[in-house]
Design an enzyme around this catalytic site. Structure first.
Site, PDB file in Angstrom:
ATOM      1  N   LYS A 198      19.878   3.473  24.509  1.00 28.48           N
ATOM      2  CA  LYS A 198      18.639   3.489  24.814  1.00 28.48           C
ATOM      3  C   LYS A 198      17.409   3.490  23.329  1.00 28.48           C
ATOM      4  O   LYS A 198      16.352   2.401  23.878  1.00 28.48           O
ATOM      5  CB  LYS A 198      17.675   4.403  26.042  1.00 28.48           C
ATOM      6  CG  LYS A 198      18.791   4.250  26.868  1.00 28.48           C
ATOM      7  CD  LYS A 198      18.363   3.353  27.843  1.00 28.48           C
ATOM      8  CE  LYS A 198      18.084   3.576  29.509  1.00 28.48           C
ATOM      9  NZ  LYS A 198      17.723   1.942  30.564  1.00 28.48           N
ATOM     10  N   SER A 242      13.299  10.458  33.729  1.00 30.71           N
ATOM     11  CA  SER A 242      14.125  11.068  33.771  1.00 30.71           C
ATOM     12  C   SER A 242      14.948  10.991  33.021  1.00 30.71           C
ATOM     13  O   SER A 242      16.343  12.697  32.934  1.00 30.71           O
ATOM     14  CB  SER A 242      14.358  11.865  35.012  1.00 30.71           C
ATOM     15  OG  SER A 242      15.289  10.890  36.029  1.00 30.71           O
ATOM     16  N   ASN A 299      18.137   8.805  29.597  1.00 31.97           N
ATOM     17  CA  ASN A 299      17.982   8.665  28.255  1.00 31.97           C
ATOM     18  C   ASN A 299      16.402   7.859  27.490  1.00 31.97           C
ATOM     19  O   ASN A 299      16.058   8.030  26.529  1.00 31.97           O
ATOM     20  CB  ASN A 299      19.453   7.694  27.966  1.00 31.97           C
ATOM     21  CG  ASN A 299      20.585   8.623  28.299  1.00 31.97           C
ATOM     22  OD1 ASN A 299      20.330  10.435  27.544  1.00 31.97           O
ATOM     23  ND2 ASN A 299      21.484   8.365  28.739  1.00 31.97           N
ATOM     24  N   GLY A 319      22.599  -0.433  35.367  1.00 26.53           N
ATOM     25  CA  GLY A 319      21.483   0.452  35.942  1.00 26.53           C
ATOM     26  C   GLY A 319      20.508  -0.483  36.495  1.00 26.53           C
ATOM     27  O   GLY A 319      20.227  -1.188  37.502  1.00 26.53           O
ATOM     28  N   GLY A 362      18.957  -3.521  31.864  1.00 30.22           N
ATOM     29  CA  GLY A 362      19.061  -3.883  30.471  1.00 30.22           C
ATOM     30  C   GLY A 362      19.628  -3.885  29.545  1.00 30.22           C
ATOM     31  O   GLY A 362      19.943  -4.946  28.666  1.00 30.22           O
ATOM     32  N   GLU A 400      28.723  -1.115  38.232  1.00 26.74           N
ATOM     33  CA  GLU A 400      28.004  -0.183  38.947  1.00 26.74           C
ATOM     34  C   GLU A 400      29.171   0.336  39.927  1.00 26.74           C
ATOM     35  O   GLU A 400      29.750   0.100  39.951  1.00 26.74           O
ATOM     36  CB  GLU A 400      26.842  -1.137  40.572  1.00 26.74           C
ATOM     37  CG  GLU A 400      26.220  -1.702  39.582  1.00 26.74           C
ATOM     38  CD  GLU A 400      25.257  -2.324  40.740  1.00 26.74           C
ATOM     39  OE1 GLU A 400      24.063  -2.154  41.336  1.00 26.74           O
ATOM     40  OE2 GLU A 400      25.759  -3.335  41.857  1.00 26.74           O
ATOM     41  N   SER A 411      27.973   3.229  27.688  1.00 25.99           N
ATOM     42  CA  SER A 411      26.517   3.151  26.885  1.00 25.99           C
ATOM     43  C   SER A 411      25.801   4.757  26.464  1.00 25.99           C
ATOM     44  O   SER A 411      25.076   4.704  25.887  1.00 25.99           O
ATOM     45  CB  SER A 411      25.904   3.268  28.559  1.00 25.99           C
ATOM     46  OG  SER A 411      25.912   3.898  29.579  1.00 25.99           O
TER      47      SER A 411
END
Lengths: 334, 334
Positions: free
Chosen positions: A68, A93, A95, A194, A197, A219, A319
């Site tokens: 992120k 809420s 990363n 998710g 991105g 997912e 990730s």
């Protein structure tokens, strides 16, 4: 630029300007010297079990523990002087909150972050630790996005959402870009999904650097809105799914991310929580890594892919590694 | 070659041919394509806490999870055809056993490994899994080294001990060599110390590639035989120390390792078990890595070094990550 209510209108690709691989290249130049160039690790045991050559791009070793940072830093780097002075706002809420807070501090930009009242104290503390102003809201009574827009207007802040933004997507794409640069072309690439991105950015890099590589999003089985959207051709909304993969509890893809995913991604796989725990143990025991549940999605799916990947060169993007130590201990000790 | 009873005679450097940095270079060529070139990781949090620039060489990501593979593979690579055919023997209840078994399998050499009857079943299984023949003995009644010599003679096997062997030391030195090649010269280097294979090899590389770098061994406080030896100028024996750092429960340095350590190492530090647990949690929480207790020694000492390292460039070698997952969970969840 299209601004429709989710799901109310058919999504129309031509109305959005999607990011391109050139944007990923520009992002990688902005990130140079700021983001870690994370290592690509191998495991003979993983290769033997999957019957493939597996290359793990380890974003759990990225700054603040997740990919992120790439998207957040890239987006904030593009602010004008006036935007920088006024500040950034986001809601998260997870990363992305810490990524924005850290990037903003590095670039001297004030950051306001909306977090639910019931967010883990550790995440609130970490975000404040990076210098972000945390505003808490009641997620059962207040509309997060309306609240964010209101604050943004009042204070003149620029909103950088967690995934549905071309600069965020281009930043996230730099991880896959580094992977291909380091190991060359691949046959398959598995990416956690998710809000899309990381997946959309990865797909941009794959199309440019390894055109024949099949790109898959993965997912949680309990929250397969992306799979449903991909197959139906329109963004599907679901209730917040129950899964240990807290980074993939999104209810719907974004308009930009869906645009790229529909065009450049080959399929969406799913993984169960039990498969994620199995992958988490494998990473800890055999690869000596702490990977958060969401970060296990790619490998969990690759481990189920069987003949699809046999004998092939397979990339897996891990990730992140942000998981409370007690929770992690519970997963691996069972 | 000197063969004295431990501690009975003064150790005399001139009687042993110590390995040199040329041997480390030769080892690195033999390891090319077989050992992982492990990543060097950074952590801003570590830098801030220590007030220094810290470079972690992560041998927990090495094949079979520890640096031991380097020394074992290098030593076995030098076997003559006759030695290869007859086979290798060693004694170890830890990472060296698996390193020899794996290297032997890769090189087509039969391997015999003596392990105590009370060694963890997981380690016995892992060693057998790599194709090694495990012979168990009662460590309270039988002399491990006498038993090994007897078997070696009977079967014509070549003994490769866990640390006190020039080829093992040269192999271990390749980790520090890679570190200096990747990050350039350093001011300080902290290395875990058990029998001294990793420390002596690292010192050879430091002297050649970063001559002004201070090199430190780090032992468990409960088992500071190396510190005592270093300060008294002769190899000191101690009873098996009680510490969670199971890879550093050695009772004495070797003759070769002590020779290099006395000449090329600057000091020996110690760390308590509590400091090791703290470091283990730091690695898991902030750097997303599983590090075994012994692998935490270097960082635990650097974290206590205060003014010595402030503002300096500091290398830390993380020796390995082989720790039972339940045990690890217990350490980090407390």
């Amino acid at each position: 630029m299209a601004r429709h209510r989710r799901g109310a209108l058919m999504w129309t690709m031509t109305m959005l300007t999607l990011p391109t691989f050139d944007d990923v290249i520009a992002a990688s130049m902005r990130l140079e010297g700021h983001a870690h160039r994370t290592p690509v690790l191998r495991s003979r045991t993983a290769d033997e079990r999957l019957g493939a050559q597996v290359f793990f791009k380890c974003e759990n070793f990225q700054r603040m523990g997740a990919f992120k940072f790439r998207g957040a830093f890239n987006a904030l780097s593009r602010f004008t002087a006036a935007q920088k002075q006024a500040g950034v706002i986001t809601f998260s809420s997870g990363n992305h909150a810490q990524a924005i807070a850290l990037s903003a501090r590095m670039l001297g930009i004030p950051a306001t972050i909306l977090m639910p009242l019931d967010a883990p104290q550790a995440k609130i503390d970490a975000t404040r630790g990076y210098g972000g102003e945390v505003i808490q809201f009641d997620r059962f009574k207040q509309d997060r996005e309306a609240l964010t827009r209101e604050l943004a207007e009042q204070r003149g802040l620029t909103l950088i959402p967690p995934y549905d933004h071309p600069d965020v997507m281009a930043g996230q794409g730099t991880a896959a870009k580094e992977l291909f640069e380091e190991v060359g072309e691949l046959d398959h690439l598995f990416v956690c999904l998710g809000g899309g991105g990381l997946l959309s950015g990865s797909a941009l890099s794959a199309r440019a650097l390894s055109p024949r590589c099949k790109v898959y999003g993965v997912e949680p089985e309990a929250g397969n809105d992306g799979q449903q959207s991909f197959r139906s051709g329109k963004i599907v909304n679901i209730p917040t799914p129950k899964t240990i993969a807290d980074g993939a509890q999104t209810q719907h893809l974004g308009e930009y991310t869906f645009g790229v995913i529909q065009r450049d991604v080959d399929d969406i796989h799913t993984a169960t929580d039990a498969q994620l725990v199995q992958a988490m143990r494998f990473f800890a025991e055999r690869m000596k890594m702490v990977v958060e549940p969401t970060g296990c999605l790619g490998f969990a799916a690759a481990a189920q892919a069987g003949a699809l990947i046999r004998g092939k060169r397979v990339g897996v993007i891990i990730s992140g590694g942000n998981v409370d130590l007690r929770r992690f201990a519970g997963f691996i000790a069972d």
